[in-house]
Scaffold this motif. Structure first.
Motif, PDB file in Angstrom:
ATOM      1  N   THR A  17       0.864  -1.176   0.000  1.00 53.85           N
ATOM      2  CA  THR A  17       0.000   0.000   0.000  1.00 53.85           C
ATOM      3  C   THR A  17       0.900   1.224   0.000  1.00 53.85           C
ATOM      4  O   THR A  17       1.883   1.286   0.717  1.00 53.85           O
ATOM      5  CB  THR A  17      -0.939   0.059   1.228  1.00 53.85           C
ATOM      6  N   ASP A  18       0.566   2.162  -0.858  1.00 55.77           N
ATOM      7  CA  ASP A  18       1.356   3.379  -0.989  1.00 55.77           C
ATOM      8  C   ASP A  18       0.429   4.475  -1.488  1.00 55.77           C
ATOM      9  O   ASP A  18       0.086   4.507  -2.665  1.00 55.77           O
ATOM     10  CB  ASP A  18       2.506   3.137  -1.971  1.00 55.77           C
ATOM     11  N   GLY A  19       0.001   5.322  -0.582  1.00 55.06           N
ATOM     12  CA  GLY A  19      -0.917   6.390  -0.981  1.00 55.06           C
ATOM     13  C   GLY A  19      -2.204   5.808  -1.533  1.00 55.06           C
ATOM     14  O   GLY A  19      -2.868   5.010  -0.887  1.00 55.06           O
ATOM     15  N   HIS A  20      -2.541   6.177  -2.756  1.00 49.66           N
ATOM     16  CA  HIS A  20      -3.778   5.718  -3.379  1.00 49.66           C
ATOM     17  C   HIS A  20      -3.639   4.358  -4.036  1.00 49.66           C
ATOM     18  O   HIS A  20      -4.600   3.823  -4.571  1.00 49.66           O
ATOM     19  CB  HIS A  20      -4.255   6.734  -4.424  1.00 49.66           C
ATOM     20  N   LEU A  21      -2.441   3.779  -4.005  1.00 49.49           N
ATOM     21  CA  LEU A  21      -2.156   2.525  -4.704  1.00 49.49           C
ATOM     22  C   LEU A  21      -2.030   1.364  -3.726  1.00 49.49           C
ATOM     23  O   LEU A  21      -1.418   1.488  -2.671  1.00 49.49           O
ATOM     24  CB  LEU A  21      -0.841   2.686  -5.473  1.00 49.49           C
ATOM     25  N   ALA A  22      -2.643   0.227  -4.079  1.00 48.23           N
ATOM     26  CA  ALA A  22      -2.514  -0.990  -3.269  1.00 48.23           C
ATOM     27  C   ALA A  22      -2.395  -2.187  -4.202  1.00 48.23           C
ATOM     28  O   ALA A  22      -2.927  -2.177  -5.309  1.00 48.23           O
ATOM     29  CB  ALA A  22      -3.714  -1.159  -2.352  1.00 48.23           C
ATOM     30  N   ALA A  23      -1.684  -3.208  -3.737  1.00 49.32           N
ATOM     31  CA  ALA A  23      -1.545  -4.444  -4.503  1.00 49.32           C
ATOM     32  C   ALA A  23      -2.005  -5.615  -3.649  1.00 49.32           C
ATOM     33  O   ALA A  23      -1.651  -5.707  -2.476  1.00 49.32           O
ATOM     34  CB  ALA A  23      -0.097  -4.640  -4.941  1.00 49.32           C
ATOM     35  N   PRO A  58      -7.800   3.604  -4.093  1.00 51.26           N
ATOM     36  CA  PRO A  58      -8.672   3.328  -5.240  1.00 51.26           C
ATOM     37  C   PRO A  58      -7.943   2.764  -6.458  1.00 51.26           C
ATOM     38  O   PRO A  58      -8.585   2.213  -7.343  1.00 51.26           O
ATOM     39  CB  PRO A  58      -9.287   4.687  -5.554  1.00 51.26           C
ATOM     40  N   HIS A  59      -6.623   2.911  -6.509  1.00 56.47           N
ATOM     41  CA  HIS A  59      -5.855   2.327  -7.607  1.00 56.47           C
ATOM     42  C   HIS A  59      -5.369   0.963  -7.133  1.00 56.47           C
ATOM     43  O   HIS A  59      -4.453   0.861  -6.316  1.00 56.47           O
ATOM     44  CB  HIS A  59      -4.688   3.233  -8.013  1.00 56.47           C
ATOM     45  N   LEU A  60      -6.014  -0.074  -7.652  1.00 55.06           N
ATOM     46  CA  LEU A  60      -5.797  -1.417  -7.155  1.00 55.06           C
ATOM     47  C   LEU A  60      -5.094  -2.276  -8.200  1.00 55.06           C
ATOM     48  O   LEU A  60      -5.464  -2.266  -9.373  1.00 55.06           O
ATOM     49  CB  LEU A  60      -7.146  -2.031  -6.805  1.00 55.06           C
ATOM     50  N   ILE A  61      -4.087  -2.995  -7.744  1.00 57.23           N
ATOM     51  CA  ILE A  61      -3.393  -3.963  -8.590  1.00 57.23           C
ATOM     52  C   ILE A  61      -3.690  -5.344  -8.021  1.00 57.23           C
ATOM     53  O   ILE A  61      -3.493  -5.584  -6.833  1.00 57.23           O
ATOM     54  CB  ILE A  61      -1.876  -3.709  -8.608  1.00 57.23           C
ATOM     55  N   LEU A  62      -4.174  -6.244  -8.879  1.00 57.12           N
ATOM     56  CA  LEU A  62      -4.407  -7.619  -8.474  1.00 57.12           C
ATOM     57  C   LEU A  62      -3.352  -8.499  -9.127  1.00 57.12           C
ATOM     58  O   LEU A  62      -3.311  -8.626 -10.349  1.00 57.12           O
ATOM     59  CB  LEU A  62      -5.805  -8.087  -8.897  1.00 57.12           C
ATOM     60  N   GLY A  69     -10.435   5.727  -9.228  1.00 61.27           N
ATOM     61  CA  GLY A  69      -9.278   4.852  -9.240  1.00 61.27           C
ATOM     62  C   GLY A  69      -9.249   3.988 -10.484  1.00 61.27           C
ATOM     63  O   GLY A  69      -9.859   4.315 -11.502  1.00 61.27           O
ATOM     64  N   SER A  70      -8.548   2.860 -10.380  1.00 61.58           N
ATOM     65  CA  SER A  70      -8.387   1.971 -11.520  1.00 61.58           C
ATOM     66  C   SER A  70      -8.108   0.557 -11.027  1.00 61.58           C
ATOM     67  O   SER A  70      -7.709   0.351  -9.883  1.00 61.58           O
ATOM     68  CB  SER A  70      -7.220   2.444 -12.388  1.00 61.58           C
TER      69      SER A  70
END
Length: 123
Positions: free
Chosen positions: A11-17, A45-49, A77-78
């Motif tokens: 998790t980093d700011g608006h990004l998570a994996a 809200p920017h999600l990486i799966l 997000g994305s």
């Protein structure tokens, strides 16, 4: 019941994996969706799966991915996919979802593509 593992790896700011393993089917898709939406609601809200460990995905899994993408977009997000297995990649291509869910070879490449870039102010 099928086994599905979900681990938040970054998790980093608006990004998570999230790293996902196992099968995404009618039994496990709701848990995937809930976990992903919880991460989005926590301000990422920017999600990486990362789908490295996915061994099976049926239409409920595709529906879960679509729902996650819609929720991410609603939160400005994305949804980005990483390490998509070949069989799932073909399903995404056949359904046209690959055009709206970008995918990368791994999580690091996906994170680099999704990190906001800052452009210098003109002088």
């Amino acid at each position: 019941m099928t086994d599905l593992t979900l681990t938040t790896t970054h998790t980093d700011g608006h990004l998570a994996a999230l790293c996902i393993g196992g099968e995404i089917d009618t039994q496990s898709a709701p848990a995937l969706r809930k976990e992903a939406l919880d991460v989005i609601a926590q301000g990422h809200p920017h999600l990486i799966l990362d789908l490295t460990g996915i061994t099976f995905c049926d239409s409920s899994g595709l529906n879960a991915l679509i729902g996650i993408m819609r929720c991410a977009m609603a939160a400005n997000g994305s949804l980005t996919l990483a390490a998509v297995p070949d069989r799932l990649s073909r399903m995404l291509d056949l359904t046209g979802l690959s055009t709206v869910m970008p995918s990368y070879p791994g999580t690091e490449a996906a994170m680099n593509a999704r990190r906001p870039t800052t452009t210098p102010e003109p002088t």
